[in-house]
Motif scaffolding. Structure first.
Motif, PDB file in Angstrom:
ATOM      1  N   LEU A 113      -6.981  -2.595  -2.936  1.00 47.19           N
ATOM      2  CA  LEU A 113      -6.064  -3.676  -2.556  1.00 47.19           C
ATOM      3  C   LEU A 113      -6.852  -4.828  -1.945  1.00 47.19           C
ATOM      4  CD1 LEU A 113      -3.847  -1.572  -3.047  1.00 47.19           C
ATOM      5  CD2 LEU A 113      -2.708  -2.380  -0.975  1.00 47.19           C
ATOM      6  N   VAL A 114      -6.765  -5.994  -2.556  1.00 42.53           N
ATOM      7  CA  VAL A 114      -7.528  -7.161  -2.119  1.00 42.53           C
ATOM      8  C   VAL A 114      -6.597  -8.138  -1.407  1.00 42.53           C
ATOM      9  CG1 VAL A 114      -8.973  -9.088  -2.861  1.00 42.53           C
ATOM     10  CG2 VAL A 114      -9.094  -6.892  -4.072  1.00 42.53           C
ATOM     11  N   PHE A 115      -6.983  -8.543  -0.190  1.00 38.55           N
ATOM     12  CA  PHE A 115      -6.197  -9.552   0.529  1.00 38.55           C
ATOM     13  C   PHE A 115      -7.097 -10.518   1.291  1.00 38.55           C
ATOM     14  CE2 PHE A 115      -6.478  -5.600   2.842  1.00 38.55           C
ATOM     15  CZ  PHE A 115      -6.841  -5.959   4.132  1.00 38.55           C
TER      16      PHE A 115
ATOM     17  N   ASP B  69      -0.942  11.571   3.091  1.00 36.32           N
ATOM     18  CA  ASP B  69      -1.811  12.126   2.052  1.00 36.32           C
ATOM     19  C   ASP B  69      -2.992  11.220   1.718  1.00 36.32           C
ATOM     20  OD1 ASP B  69      -0.212  14.399   1.754  1.00 36.32           O
ATOM     21  OD2 ASP B  69       1.102  13.379   0.310  1.00 36.32           O
ATOM     22  N   ASP B  70      -2.980  10.001   2.258  1.00 38.00           N
ATOM     23  CA  ASP B  70      -4.019   9.037   1.903  1.00 38.00           C
ATOM     24  C   ASP B  70      -5.270   9.210   2.744  1.00 38.00           C
ATOM     25  OD1 ASP B  70      -3.223   7.173  -0.251  1.00 38.00           O
ATOM     26  OD2 ASP B  70      -1.526   6.735   1.071  1.00 38.00           O
ATOM     27  N   LEU B  71      -6.403   8.874   2.128  1.00 40.13           N
ATOM     28  CA  LEU B  71      -7.676   8.741   2.821  1.00 40.13           C
ATOM     29  C   LEU B  71      -8.134   7.313   2.568  1.00 40.13           C
ATOM     30  CD1 LEU B  71     -10.568  11.341   2.829  1.00 40.13           C
ATOM     31  CD2 LEU B  71     -10.910   8.897   3.173  1.00 40.13           C
TER      32      LEU B  71
ATOM     33  N   ASP C 233     -17.318  14.988   1.627  1.00 39.37           N
ATOM     34  CA  ASP C 233     -17.702  16.306   1.118  1.00 39.37           C
ATOM     35  C   ASP C 233     -17.318  17.409   2.107  1.00 39.37           C
ATOM     36  OD1 ASP C 233     -18.727  15.134  -1.141  1.00 39.37           O
ATOM     37  OD2 ASP C 233     -20.811  15.189  -0.462  1.00 39.37           O
ATOM     38  N   GLU C 234     -17.516  17.131   3.402  1.00 43.21           N
ATOM     39  CA  GLU C 234     -17.172  18.124   4.413  1.00 43.21           C
ATOM     40  C   GLU C 234     -15.675  18.411   4.436  1.00 43.21           C
ATOM     41  OE1 GLU C 234     -18.739  16.387   7.942  1.00 43.21           O
ATOM     42  OE2 GLU C 234     -20.800  17.080   7.580  1.00 43.21           O
ATOM     43  N   ARG C 235     -14.890  17.408   4.080  1.00 47.18           N
ATOM     44  CA  ARG C 235     -13.433  17.579   4.018  1.00 47.18           C
ATOM     45  C   ARG C 235     -12.980  18.153   2.679  1.00 47.18           C
ATOM     46  NH1 ARG C 235     -10.158  15.082   7.623  1.00 47.18           N
ATOM     47  NH2 ARG C 235      -8.536  14.936   6.027  1.00 47.18           N
ATOM     48  N   GLY C 236     -13.892  18.303   1.746  1.00 52.73           N
ATOM     49  CA  GLY C 236     -13.526  18.773   0.416  1.00 52.73           C
ATOM     50  C   GLY C 236     -12.766  17.729  -0.380  1.00 52.73           C
ATOM     51  N   ALA C 237     -12.951  16.448  -0.038  1.00 52.26           N
ATOM     52  CA  ALA C 237     -12.232  15.364  -0.708  1.00 52.26           C
ATOM     53  C   ALA C 237     -13.106  14.771  -1.809  1.00 52.26           C
ATOM     54  CB  ALA C 237     -11.856  14.278   0.294  1.00 52.26           C
ATOM     55  N   PRO C 238     -12.562  14.568  -3.008  1.00 49.66           N
ATOM     56  CA  PRO C 238     -13.353  13.965  -4.088  1.00 49.66           C
ATOM     57  C   PRO C 238     -13.669  12.493  -3.826  1.00 49.66           C
ATOM     58  CG  PRO C 238     -11.065  14.216  -4.758  1.00 49.66           C
ATOM     59  CD  PRO C 238     -11.194  14.914  -3.442  1.00 49.66           C
ATOM     60  N   GLY C 239     -12.957  11.888  -2.902  1.00 47.89           N
ATOM     61  CA  GLY C 239     -13.180  10.486  -2.575  1.00 47.89           C
ATOM     62  C   GLY C 239     -11.998   9.934  -1.812  1.00 47.89           C
ATOM     63  N   ALA C 240     -12.076   8.666  -1.497  1.00 47.79           N
ATOM     64  CA  ALA C 240     -10.969   7.985  -0.823  1.00 47.79           C
ATOM     65  C   ALA C 240      -9.849   7.709  -1.820  1.00 47.79           C
ATOM     66  CB  ALA C 240     -11.453   6.692  -0.193  1.00 47.79           C
ATOM     67  N   THR C 241      -8.646   7.507  -1.314  1.00 47.54           N
ATOM     68  CA  THR C 241      -7.521   7.173  -2.196  1.00 47.54           C
ATOM     69  C   THR C 241      -7.231   5.685  -2.230  1.00 47.54           C
ATOM     70  OG1 THR C 241      -5.895   7.461  -0.428  1.00 47.54           O
ATOM     71  CG2 THR C 241      -6.455   9.409  -1.746  1.00 47.54           C
ATOM     72  N   ILE C 242      -7.690   4.928  -1.197  1.00 51.03           N
ATOM     73  CA  ILE C 242      -7.372   3.508  -1.145  1.00 51.03           C
ATOM     74  C   ILE C 242      -8.425   2.768  -0.329  1.00 51.03           C
ATOM     75  CG2 ILE C 242      -5.858   3.823   0.870  1.00 51.03           C
ATOM     76  CD1 ILE C 242      -4.101   1.544  -0.310  1.00 51.03           C
ATOM     77  N   VAL C 243      -8.787   1.570  -0.796  1.00 49.95           N
ATOM     78  CA  VAL C 243      -9.660   0.657  -0.056  1.00 49.95           C
ATOM     79  C   VAL C 243      -8.866  -0.600   0.255  1.00 49.95           C
ATOM     80  CG1 VAL C 243     -11.691  -0.838  -0.179  1.00 49.95           C
ATOM     81  CG2 VAL C 243     -11.819   1.509  -1.039  1.00 49.95           C
ATOM     82  N   PHE C 244      -8.766  -0.921   1.541  1.00 47.33           N
ATOM     83  CA  PHE C 244      -8.121  -2.160   1.984  1.00 47.33           C
ATOM     84  C   PHE C 244      -9.206  -3.234   2.080  1.00 47.33           C
ATOM     85  CE2 PHE C 244      -5.155   1.032   3.575  1.00 47.33           C
ATOM     86  CZ  PHE C 244      -3.919   0.444   3.337  1.00 47.33           C
TER      87      PHE C 244
ATOM     88  N   ALA D 248       0.807  -1.219   0.000  1.00 47.73           N
ATOM     89  CA  ALA D 248       0.000   0.000   0.000  1.00 47.73           C
ATOM     90  C   ALA D 248       0.839   1.267   0.000  1.00 47.73           C
ATOM     91  CB  ALA D 248      -0.921   0.005   1.213  1.00 47.73           C
ATOM     92  N   ALA D 249       2.015   1.231   0.658  1.00 44.99           N
ATOM     93  CA  ALA D 249       2.859   2.421   0.796  1.00 44.99           C
ATOM     94  C   ALA D 249       2.040   3.611   1.288  1.00 44.99           C
ATOM     95  CB  ALA D 249       3.554   2.743  -0.531  1.00 44.99           C
ATOM     96  N   LEU D 250       1.309   3.409   2.374  1.00 43.14           N
ATOM     97  CA  LEU D 250       0.389   4.413   2.907  1.00 43.14           C
ATOM     98  C   LEU D 250       1.148   5.629   3.418  1.00 43.14           C
ATOM     99  CD1 LEU D 250      -2.747   4.319   3.334  1.00 43.14           C
ATOM    100  CD2 LEU D 250      -2.262   3.767   5.723  1.00 43.14           C
TER     101      LEU D 250
END
Length: 332
Positions: free
Chosen positions: A242-244, A144-146, A209-220, A139-141
């Motif tokens: 990322l699927v595990f 900057d990630d959400l 939306d409240e954070r002004g984020a267009p969406g998440a950057t990664i789904v574990f 993932a190299a989290l």
């Protein structure tokens, strides 16, 4: 010794607590007086006789379990005598035998038990922890990630939430039921939601939306199914999936057209992809060492759900019905 033995594939009730002869270590092996034995979702699949997984079905009768911690109480011929009497933790590999008061393994598999780490916590890190470290390597989290983490109160999920907090990432943790949601929040999730509530995607979208984020950057994704599909729908353009695992019963496979249209990547990171990233002669041991070090330093504290050894059947039932939090451990 007392141990749990499986004589026939089938339901959890087929796990029998009985008396067996004490095992004897062979050349280069040790015997461990077990203080804690890990229970893995794979154990439940093997017990049920499900073929086609990452491990072959064992010959019956068998003593399940592949993760143990305790004290070395006997040595086989040619084994380094310095191991005798030492607290250790080990992953037994493809050789079962962990659900017992005594377990035998190669001395090459041993790790000294880190100071301050109890056996149950060490067991959690030697298997579940090593997988977590591999997932995090892929993932190299960063800060900057959400990240969206389904099963955030589970064995791996609870560690991912803590790591996300450690590096400064924003974490949305998903869990089933109020107690697990509260646990995800305690672990450091910025937003903890109950994925059994049909309204959770709308609540997550409002938060973004409240954070002004267009969406998440990664789904574990260790769950698959509907929760994973809803989580992926919240990814921003260029997001990563990322699927595990797929505890729901089936992995989520994203169509090529969707990946291209949204600029997403979807990768199954278990097995060869993960080990290739680690590299070296023994990548699994490298991950085990890293996981134990994180726990010893207090950066990752495994959540442990303990059962007496004699109640292995109850532990399997609880794991299969999502009635546990964190790593399930048997204690003789």
């Amino acid at each position: 010794m007392r141990a749990i033995r499986l004589h026939a594939f089938g339901p959890a009730e087929n796990l029998v607590h009985e008396t067996l002869d004490d095992p004897t270590p062979g050349p280069g092996e040790v015997r461990i007086a077990v203080a804690a034995a890990g229970v893995h979702l794979l154990d439940t699949a093997l017990r049920a006789g499900q073929e086609g997984g990452p491990a072959p079905l064992p010959e019956l009768p068998t003593v399940p379990g592949r993760e143990v911690a305790g004290t070395v109480d006997a040595l086989g011929p040619g084994t380094d005598p310095s191991w005798l009497g030492r607290p250790v933790v080990a992953h037994l590999g493809m050789v079962p035998g962990g659900y017992a008061e005594l377990a035998v393994t190669s001395a090459d598999r041993l790790h000294p038990l880190p100071d301050g780490l109890d056996p149950a916590q060490a067991v959690a890190m030697i298997g579940t922890g090593r997988t977590t470290m591999g997932v995090l390597l892929c993932a190299a989290l960063t800060a900057d990630d959400l990240a969206i983490i389904p099963a955030a109160a589970g064995g791996i999920g609870s560690l991912l939430v803590q790591y996300g907090r450690h590096v400064g990432a924003t974490v949305i943790g998903l869990a089933g039921g109020p107690a697990k949601v509260a646990r995800a929040r305690e672990l450091g999730a910025d937003l903890a939601l109950d994925y059994t509530d049909a309204n959770w995607p709308a609540l997550a979208r409002r938060y973004l939306d409240e954070r002004g984020a267009p969406g998440a950057t990664i789904v574990f994704d260790s769950v698959g199914g509907a929760p994973a599909r809803a989580a992926v729908d919240l990814l921003a353009r260029g997001g990563r999936h990322l699927v595990f695992g797929w505890s729901s019963g089936a992995p989520l496979t994203l169509p090529d057209a969707e990946l291209a249209e949204r600029g997403l990547t979807s990768e199954t990171v278990l097995g060869p992809p993960m080990l290739a990233r680690v590299g070296g002669i023994n990548p699994l041991r490298t991950l085990e060492t890293a996981a134990l070090a994180e726990a010893a330093a207090g950066r990752l504290v495994p959540t442990v759900h303990r059962f007496p050894l004699a109640e292995a059947a109850a532990a399997h039932r609880a794991l299969e019905t999502r009635g546990t939090m964190g790593k399930v451990v048997l204690e003789p």
